[in-house]
Design an enzyme around this catalytic site. Structure first.
Site, PDB file in Angstrom:
ATOM      1  N   ARG A 172     -12.924  24.318   9.320  1.00  0.00           N
ATOM      2  CA  ARG A 172     -12.788  23.716  10.653  1.00  0.00           C
ATOM      3  C   ARG A 172     -11.685  24.419  11.433  1.00  0.00           C
ATOM      4  O   ARG A 172     -10.503  24.280  11.107  1.00  0.00           O
ATOM      5  CB  ARG A 172     -12.482  22.216  10.544  1.00  0.00           C
ATOM      6  CG  ARG A 172     -12.299  21.565  11.924  1.00  0.00           C
ATOM      7  CD  ARG A 172     -12.384  20.045  11.898  1.00  0.00           C
ATOM      8  NE  ARG A 172     -11.247  19.397  11.263  1.00  0.00           N
ATOM      9  CZ  ARG A 172     -11.053  18.073  11.276  1.00  0.00           C
ATOM     10  NH1 ARG A 172     -11.920  17.275  11.888  1.00  0.00           N
ATOM     11  NH2 ARG A 172     -10.004  17.552  10.672  1.00  0.00           N
ATOM     12  N   ASP A 458      -4.091  11.825   9.298  1.00  0.00           N
ATOM     13  CA  ASP A 458      -3.972  13.105   9.994  1.00  0.00           C
ATOM     14  C   ASP A 458      -3.676  12.815  11.460  1.00  0.00           C
ATOM     15  O   ASP A 458      -3.362  11.679  11.830  1.00  0.00           O
ATOM     16  CB  ASP A 458      -5.218  13.991   9.771  1.00  0.00           C
ATOM     17  CG  ASP A 458      -6.443  13.520  10.549  1.00  0.00           C
ATOM     18  OD1 ASP A 458      -6.342  12.521  11.301  1.00  0.00           O
ATOM     19  OD2 ASP A 458      -7.505  14.154  10.401  1.00  0.00           O
TER      20      ASP A 458
END
Length: 557
Positions: A172, A458
């Site tokens: 990603r 996150d």
């Protein structure tokens, strides 16, 4: 040539300026040819990227003036026509459980060995994008694709190596909005995702296709998109990369995270733009909640309750998940479920079993709804997740053909926008503040994936915490707690920040509090929550604190 302070240098092509520290390992990634490839992508697509970001700002202005996001009448024909994406490559057919994590060396080995079907290696929300983290991440991934990666943990005196078989690797890159301030191309910072994608693709496409992809690949996850025009740019980037590398068109494959509210109305269009390169969509549910608040920042009638109450059973979240499954299966690709962020609680078996039961329940809901796979943040969750998916799906690699979800075809704009029910509380405000400050402190210190209160957090969690605090403050909402309603205002927020900083110090200890970046984090988080205008991304503002331009003894020769 770019000189480091020891006289060593990066050999750079015309127009490229590297301002990050010189390192001999990094130089193997930052080769002249790799940088030339990145610069070509940057030059070809930078104006398209700038235009897409300007269109985001235009949409934001419309929402702030009272407009609501919705399906685009101009692209009704794409939604209504029958068409499918390219067939799923055999190497990416079974994705029942995917593990995610930053591109750190030990994490990569553990994740590839975890028993998950896929490892999503993250340059985005689970990584603090310092020069060291990004470049070391590229080195680590190259070693992983080559199969040579190992790690010696000196504390445990243990060597980590890859087992076989490993999980399939997806990467990603960062979102379109994030710059890479350590690499300048033609006098301006490079686009972060072009650097992440370009360097990884350049060094790894050949080995990946040979070892991992069975003739396909590399595989990617694409974050934070708001409109199909952004997917079109990615598709063009992929086509250009395939052409330069001399590999078949449609080799590169990507799953798009539907993690912004505007994107839920563009799912068919996003798949259509990436038709030859798509392997589905994913429910990025934490960012989606963040985006709901951000999209409706000027709509006091659409305030969310405490974030812990905004689960997948809320009508707008269930509608989003159901429509995503329906859209993906109709177009012949994977519909991936959301994240289980729980971390095993080793010191408390009872609490651990309760947490695992929540995970199982969530995964059972997903697989029964028709999701083809799901996410886990910790290797300890994989057996439980895998068991739930295998019990329902048996030996089938996915549910693309078998669970079409035609019942979800009638989901409306109203369904997708329905304001969730629930209470706003003092405890919600405190948790937002405590988690937000601790996450930013870790991020400033170089960690983007942070264990807090038995969950792996996150950037998305910090974003929800920040925008929710900001919105509650802006509208002076009433918070319930201790049976007395209190109005949210600057004074109350200031007091809560002070009290929560005291609580953080108690929890982490005075020594860590002194050494850590808690004071700086507190300033940044407080400023973001009390700012008259809401910043689009916390990480954009905080990025300036971790950019480190390395002084050069000699400029370009």
């Amino acid at each position: 040539m770019e000189f480091g302070s020891n006289g060593s240098y990066y050999d750079v092509p015309e127009g490229v300026d590297i301002r990050g520290r010189y390192d001999a390992e990094f130089a193997k990634i930052l080769t002249k040819d790799a940088l030339k490839f990145v610069a070509e992508l940057q030059r070809e697509f930078r104006n398209h990227i700038k235009y897409a970001l300007e269109k985001r700002r235009e949409a934001k202005r419309r929402y702030n003036e009272g407009a609501l996001p919705g399906f685009d009448p101009a692209t009704r024909y794409i939604r209504e026509q029958e068409w499918v994406c390219a067939p799923v490559p055999p190497a990416a057919a079974d994705r029942k459980v995917e593990i995610t994590g930053p591109v750190e060396r030990k994490m990569i080995i553990n994740a590839l060995n975890s028993g998950a079907k896929v490892f999503m290696a993250d340059f985005e929300d689970a990584l603090s994008p310092s020069w060291e983290n990004l470049m070391r991440g590229q080195v680590n991934l190259k070693d992983a694709v080559d199969g040579t990666i190992s790690f010696h943990d000196k504390v445990r005196n243990r060597v980590y190596k890859l087992n076989h078989p490993t999980a399939k690797l997806f990467v990603r890159p960062r979102g379109w909005h994030l710059p890479e301030a350590h690499i300048f191309i033609d006098g301006e910072p490079a686009t972060g995702c072009i650097v992440d994608f370009g360097l990884f693709f350049y060094h790894n496409h050949s080995e990946f296709r040979r070892i991992q992809g069975a003739g396909f690949g590399p595989f990617f996850y694409l974050p934070k998109m708001e409109h199909s025009r952004e997917a079109k740019i990615w598709n063009n980037v992929f086509e250009k990369a395939e052409k330069v590398a001399g590999i078949e068109r449609g080799s590169i494959r990507a799953t798009v995270l539907i993690e912004t509210l505007p994107a839920v109305f563009q799912m068919n269009e996003i798949l259509y733009e990436l038709k030859e390169h798509s392997v589905g969509l994913n429910c990025g549910r934490w960012d989606y909640i963040f985006s709901y608040v951000k999209t409706f920042q000027a709509h006091p009638d659409r305030l969310l309750p405490d974030r812990v109450q905004v689960g997948m059973t809320q009508h707008f979240m269930k509608s989003y998940s159901d429509l995503l499954i329906r859209t993906c299966h109709r177009r012949g690709v994977h519909a991936m479920g959301g994240m289980a962020a729980q971390i095993p609680i080793k010191e408390d078996p009872v609490a651990n079993e309760l947490a695992l039961e929540l995970v199982r329940k969530d995964k059972l809901r997903e697989v029964k709804a028709g999701h083809d796979g799901t996410w886990a943040a910790h290797p300890g969750l994989i057996p439980a997740c895998m068991e739930v998916f295998n019990n329902i799906m048996g030996n089938a690699p996915n549910q693309i053909e078998t669970n079409q979800r035609e019942d979800a075809a009638n989901i409306t704009e109203e369904d997708l926008l329905q304001t969730p029910r629930g209470a706003r509380t003092m405890e919600g405000l405190r948790l937002n503040t405590r988690v937000g400050i601790q996450y930013v402190a870790a991020w400033l210190s170089g960690s983007g994936s942070v264990p807090l209160y038995n969950l792996m957090e996150d950037a998305a969690t910090a974003e929800i915490s920040r925008v929710q605090n900001w919105q509650w403050l802006k509208y002076g909402v009433e918070l319930n707690g201790d049976e007395v309603g209190v109005r949210m205002n600057r004074e109350l927020f200031g007091r809560v920040v002070e009290e929560e900083m005291g609580r953080i110090e108690k929890e982490v200890g005075r020594e860590k509090m002194k050494k850590g970046m808690y004071k700086e984090a507190c300033k940044i988080f407080t400023r973001q929550c009390t700012s008259p205008t809401l910043d689009d991304f916390l990480t954009l503002d905080a990025y300036n604190y971790i950019v480190l331009h390395h002084p050069r003894e000699s400029s370009k020769l």
